[in-house]
Design an enzyme around this catalytic site. Structure first.
Site, mmCIF file in Angstrom:
data_model
loop_
_atom_site.group_PDB
_atom_site.id
_atom_site.type_symbol
_atom_site.label_atom_id
_atom_site.label_comp_id
_atom_site.label_asym_id
_atom_site.label_seq_id
_atom_site.Cartn_x
_atom_site.Cartn_y
_atom_site.Cartn_z
ATOM 1 N N GLN A 1 0.851 -1.192 0.000
ATOM 2 C CA GLN A 1 0.000 0.000 0.000
ATOM 3 C C GLN A 1 0.888 1.244 0.000
ATOM 4 O O GLN A 1 1.589 1.526 0.977
ATOM 5 C CB GLN A 1 -0.937 0.042 1.212
ATOM 6 C CG GLN A 1 -1.965 1.173 1.018
ATOM 7 C CD GLN A 1 -2.851 1.446 2.208
ATOM 8 O OE1 GLN A 1 -2.355 1.628 3.322
ATOM 9 N NE2 GLN A 1 -4.158 1.509 1.987
ATOM 10 N N TYR B 1 -5.721 11.180 3.498
ATOM 11 C CA TYR B 1 -4.297 11.411 3.193
ATOM 12 C C TYR B 1 -4.134 12.099 1.834
ATOM 13 O O TYR B 1 -5.108 12.516 1.213
ATOM 14 C CB TYR B 1 -3.534 10.083 3.303
ATOM 15 C CG TYR B 1 -3.607 9.538 4.717
ATOM 16 C CD1 TYR B 1 -3.059 10.258 5.784
ATOM 17 C CD2 TYR B 1 -4.274 8.357 5.005
ATOM 18 C CE1 TYR B 1 -3.156 9.796 7.089
ATOM 19 C CE2 TYR B 1 -4.371 7.885 6.316
ATOM 20 C CZ TYR B 1 -3.811 8.611 7.354
ATOM 21 O OH TYR B 1 -3.912 8.159 8.640
ATOM 22 N N GLY C 1 -9.697 -6.403 8.590
ATOM 23 C CA GLY C 1 -8.615 -5.707 9.281
ATOM 24 C C GLY C 1 -8.357 -6.322 10.639
ATOM 25 O O GLY C 1 -7.623 -7.313 10.764
HETATM 26 C C1 FMN Z 1 -4.276 -0.909 13.701
HETATM 27 C C2 FMN Z 1 -4.892 -0.419 12.409
HETATM 28 C C3 FMN Z 1 -4.099 0.178 11.444
HETATM 29 C C4 FMN Z 1 -4.637 0.594 10.216
HETATM 30 N N1 FMN Z 1 -3.802 1.100 9.252
HETATM 31 C C5 FMN Z 1 -4.287 1.341 8.003
HETATM 32 C C6 FMN Z 1 -3.398 1.662 6.930
HETATM 33 O O1 FMN Z 1 -2.158 1.710 7.064
HETATM 34 N N2 FMN Z 1 -3.950 1.905 5.711
HETATM 35 C C7 FMN Z 1 -5.321 1.854 5.505
HETATM 36 O O2 FMN Z 1 -5.768 2.092 4.375
HETATM 37 N N3 FMN Z 1 -6.163 1.521 6.504
HETATM 38 C C8 FMN Z 1 -5.689 1.229 7.735
HETATM 39 N N4 FMN Z 1 -6.543 0.808 8.723
HETATM 40 C C9 FMN Z 1 -7.974 0.565 8.415
HETATM 41 C C10 FMN Z 1 -8.207 -0.911 8.062
HETATM 42 O O3 FMN Z 1 -7.605 -1.244 6.826
HETATM 43 C C11 FMN Z 1 -9.717 -1.253 7.966
HETATM 44 O O4 FMN Z 1 -10.299 -0.509 6.928
HETATM 45 C C12 FMN Z 1 -10.446 -0.987 9.277
HETATM 46 O O5 FMN Z 1 -9.755 -1.577 10.364
HETATM 47 C C13 FMN Z 1 -11.887 -1.527 9.260
HETATM 48 O O6 FMN Z 1 -11.887 -2.912 8.989
HETATM 49 P P1 FMN Z 1 -12.110 -3.996 10.173
HETATM 50 O O7 FMN Z 1 -13.437 -3.664 10.790
HETATM 51 O O8 FMN Z 1 -12.114 -5.316 9.460
HETATM 52 O O9 FMN Z 1 -10.991 -3.845 11.147
HETATM 53 C C14 FMN Z 1 -6.028 0.431 9.968
HETATM 54 C C15 FMN Z 1 -6.829 -0.147 10.959
HETATM 55 C C16 FMN Z 1 -6.287 -0.586 12.166
HETATM 56 C C17 FMN Z 1 -7.172 -1.256 13.180
#
Ligand code: FMN
Length: 373
Positions: free
Chosen positions: A103, A187, A327
């Site tokens: 990414q 971003y 995630g």
């Molecule tokens: C610890 C953490 C770090 C994350 N870092 C990024 C990232 O670097 N880039 C991004 O696009 N989204 C990031 N996200 C968002 C996740 O990709 C995802 O969209 C979000 O956690 C919701 O999905 P989930 O409910 O399955 O966790 C992050 C989420 C978490 C929890």
């Protein structure tokens, strides 16, 4: 249900790649890069390899330049040392039968001089309301308000496009299977897209077409390295993270979808909710957008945000998405694919170890399936 009958485990053709299932690991910043230099480590390699049961792994955001960093300890992809660090990761993932995209990330105004000694850059000199950067200051670490950024000159915008192209070349040299552009969550790329953060009066601002230009040029630049069929783009039309806003996200992001359709990218990845619990049954995406997106864009649609096995299967069955990214479930369930297949319970992640530290809360969540099978 056997894997053969389970829609989550139906193989999928994603652009140029044949994937073993419809499950992706969502990009997640874990802030554990080696210092100095922000380099992915052997531990990073172990972490991703443990999760290679997913059809596609998407790496944590990896900054394309020093000033593109917004949080301490995130691994970059602009130096030779960083590229070598990522090579360890891709080799470990491939040896485990996985596929991984990098990414590519530039935070724009969501940054701070304490990270790189420079004033953060953005489309316009508009501060991100309420946004924080994560910095190391003296002996301490913590979140600080982000300052007003400096507007990039037109020439500098072209320079940033070239930084993305170089990052894609580094990603290719590091052995990644493709790249995902981080055009979500407030971003830099999204700062160009949205009217609140883009007040430019050159070819990169004003009309929707002009606000799309930076995304178009960055996409073409990385597609020139990998081929458009190995490029994905992450968007978050209905999230307003890091101070971002637009009066017409529906119209804006359908224009984005049409642009990406024309450029032939492999997938659009919609980030639908921030990492917070959703009320059961609540769909954070306004009615009509999902079908309009399907009509505007012919490639793979990947969704993320609050999915569990049942919601994932339901959206795949509806035909409105082709892949689901998980995630937080992947943080604490390295064998998530196998648990979903077998209907085994999921382990809850420990938020205290999301960012920073070492193996604890990173590579030490055990797989359940070895014991259960
Ligand atoms: C610890 C953490 C770090 C994350 N870092 C990024 C990232 O670097 N880039 C991004 O696009 N989204 C990031 N996200 C968002 C996740 O990709 C995802 O969209 C979000 O956690 C919701 O999905 P989930 O409910 O399955 O966790 C992050 C989420 C978490 C929890």
């Amino acid at each position: 249900m056997s894997r053969t009958d389970d829609i989550l485990f139906r193989p999928h053709r994603l652009g140029a790649l044949d994937l073993k299932n419809r499950i992706a690991m969502a990009p997640m910043t874990r802030s554990r890069a080696a210092q100095p230099g922000n380099v992915a480590t052997e531990l990073t390699a172990t972490y991703y390899a443990q999760r290679s049961g997913a059809g596609l792994l998407i790496s944590e955001g990896t900054q394309v330049s020093p000033v593109g960093q917004g949080y301490a300890f995130t691994p970059g992809i602009h130096s030779a040392e960083q590229t070598a660090g990522w090579r360890r990761v891709t080799e470990a993932v491939h040896a485990s039968g996985g596929r991984i995209f990098a990414q590519l990330w530039h935070v724009g105004r969501v940054s701070h001089p304490l990270l790189h000694g420079q004033q953060p850059v953005a489309p316009s000199a508009v501060a991100a309301a309420g946004a924080k950067a994560f910095v190391v200051d003296g002996g301490g670490i913590g979140m600080v308000d982000t300052p007003t950024p400096r507007a990039l000159t037109t020439d500098e915008v072209r320079g940033v496009v070239e930084e993305f192209a170089q990052a894609a070349r580094n990603a290719r040299d590091a052995g990644f299977d493709g790249v995902e552009l981080h055009a979500a969550n407030g971003y830099l790329i999204e700062q160009f897209l949205r009217s609140e953060s883009n007040r430019r009066d050159d070819a990169y601002g004003g009309s929707v077409d002009n606000r799309l230009r930076f995304l178009a040029e960055v996409t073409e630049a990385v597609a020139g390295v990998f081929g458009a069929d190995k490029v994905g783009v992450r968007i978050s039309p209905f999230l307003e993270l890091n101070g971002i806003h637009d009066d017409d996200p529906h119209g804006l992001f359908l224009a984005v979808a049409r642009l990406l359709d024309g450029l032939g990218v492999a997938y659009i990845h919609t980030s639908e909710s921030s990492p917070m619990e959703l009320p059961p049954g609540h769909d954070p995406v306004p009615a009509g957008f999902r079908t309009a997106l399907r009509e505007a864009y012919r490639g793979t649609i990947m969704v993320a945000g609050g999915y569990d096995g049942a919601r994932a299967r339901a959206i795949l069955e509806s035909g409105l998405a082709d892949m689901v990214a998980f995630g937080r479930p992947y943080i604490s369930n390295p064998d998530l694919d196998a648990r979903l297949a077998a209907g085994l319970p999921l382990t809850e992640p420990d938020r205290a170890t999301f960012y920073g530290g070492g193996a604890q809360g990173y590579t030490d969540y055990p797989p359940l399936t070895q014991a259960a099978e």
